[in-house]
Motif scaffolding. Structure first.
Motif, PDB file in Angstrom:
ATOM      1  N   PHE A   1      -0.729  10.530   1.734  1.00  0.00           N
ATOM      2  CA  PHE A   1      -2.100  10.446   2.235  1.00  0.00           C
ATOM      3  C   PHE A   1      -2.780  11.800   2.100  1.00  0.00           C
ATOM      4  CE2 PHE A   1      -0.018   7.019   4.565  1.00  0.00           C
ATOM      5  CZ  PHE A   1      -0.957   6.009   4.520  1.00  0.00           C
ATOM      6  N   SER A   2      -4.053  11.765   1.780  1.00  0.00           N
ATOM      7  CA  SER A   2      -4.832  13.000   1.787  1.00  0.00           C
ATOM      8  C   SER A   2      -5.761  13.032   2.993  1.00  0.00           C
ATOM      9  CB  SER A   2      -5.640  13.139   0.493  1.00  0.00           C
ATOM     10  OG  SER A   2      -6.512  12.048   0.354  1.00  0.00           O
ATOM     11  N   ASP A   3      -5.738  11.982   3.789  1.00  0.00           N
ATOM     12  CA  ASP A   3      -6.588  11.872   4.968  1.00  0.00           C
ATOM     13  C   ASP A   3      -5.716  11.509   6.166  1.00  0.00           C
ATOM     14  OD1 ASP A   3      -8.197  10.536   7.023  1.00  0.00           O
ATOM     15  OD2 ASP A   3      -9.846  10.668   5.595  1.00  0.00           O
ATOM     16  N   PHE A   4      -5.667  12.417   7.141  1.00  0.00           N
ATOM     17  CA  PHE A   4      -4.815  12.217   8.308  1.00  0.00           C
ATOM     18  C   PHE A   4      -5.222  10.964   9.086  1.00  0.00           C
ATOM     19  CE2 PHE A   4      -3.464  13.057  12.692  1.00  0.00           C
ATOM     20  CZ  PHE A   4      -2.123  13.314  12.485  1.00  0.00           C
ATOM     21  N   GLY A   5      -6.516  10.727   9.226  1.00  0.00           N
ATOM     22  CA  GLY A   5      -6.999   9.556   9.958  1.00  0.00           C
ATOM     23  C   GLY A   5      -6.562   8.247   9.320  1.00  0.00           C
ATOM     24  N   LYS A   6      -6.629   8.178   7.986  1.00  0.00           N
ATOM     25  CA  LYS A   6      -6.180   6.973   7.283  1.00  0.00           C
ATOM     26  C   LYS A   6      -4.690   6.750   7.502  1.00  0.00           C
ATOM     27  CE  LYS A   6      -9.621   6.863   3.605  1.00  0.00           C
ATOM     28  NZ  LYS A   6      -9.876   6.974   2.173  1.00  0.00           N
TER      29      LYS A   6
ATOM     30  N   ASN B   1      -4.209   5.242  10.881  1.00  0.00           N
ATOM     31  CA  ASN B   1      -4.650   3.847  10.908  1.00  0.00           C
ATOM     32  C   ASN B   1      -3.622   2.927  10.260  1.00  0.00           C
ATOM     33  OD1 ASN B   1      -7.013   4.530  12.229  1.00  0.00           O
ATOM     34  ND2 ASN B   1      -8.235   4.595  10.357  1.00  0.00           N
TER      35      ASN B   1
ATOM     36  N   HIS C   1       0.391  21.139   1.095  1.00  0.00           N
ATOM     37  CA  HIS C   1      -0.873  21.313   0.394  1.00  0.00           C
ATOM     38  C   HIS C   1      -0.629  21.265  -1.100  1.00  0.00           C
ATOM     39  CE1 HIS C   1      -2.989  22.440   4.038  1.00  0.00           C
ATOM     40  NE2 HIS C   1      -1.926  23.124   4.359  1.00  0.00           N
TER      41      HIS C   1
END
Length: 154
Positions: A27-32, A35, A57
């Motif tokens: 994932f590059s998006d922690f929120g995704k 979820n 990174h």
């Protein structure tokens, strides 16, 4: 799909078949990521095990951070020069020279050889250890223009 790998293992236990699957997703998006994890736990309950995330990174992300820090440093330098010019009744002109003098970077990775294992760290500690920081010092020379008195033109 390119950021996901699935490993499946089928076995027979007495008269039943059992399947275990391991899904690894980048994932590059922690929120995704949160979820998706929450959705899996909600739909699959105790049959799913979610391992702690591994933060890192990419070289592209570090390069983007370096550029962003340098551009911000140049912008800060321009704003400071503009304020100094205003103090003396001058106007800041175009840049004549901009030179990156020093760049520092720290953090940004979890060293697997540390005595603390990744499993013993809280999520906040893991995020803190994986956070990358950078600073940049620039040297800039700007053209300085005298402000023309508008009244003398009239």
């Amino acid at each position: 799909e390119e950021n996901m790998t699935v490993t499946e293992d089928f076995s027979r236990v007495e008269n039943t078949y059992q399947m275990e699957a391991e899904v690894c997703i980048i994932f590059s998006d922690f929120g995704k990521m949160q979820n998706v994890c929450n959705l899996l736990i909600e739909k699959l309950g105790t049959s799913v095990t979610i391992n702690p995330p591994h933060f890192y990174h990419t070289p592209e992300a570090i390069d983007a951070l370096r550029r962003q820090v340098c551009v911000t440093a140049v912008g800060n330098t321009r704003r400071k020069a503009q304020e100094v010019c205003q103090l003396f009744g001058q106007a800041l002109g175009k840049p004549l020279l901009i030179k990156e003098e020093e760049t520092k970077e720290w953090g940004g990775h979890i060293d697997s050889h540390l005595s603390l294992s990744a499993d013993s760290q809280t999520l906040q500690e893991r995020i803190q250890n994986a956070t990358a920081y950078a600073s940049c010092r620039v040297f800039a020379v700007f053209e300085i223009k005298g402000k023309e008195n508008r009244r003398s033109k009239l």
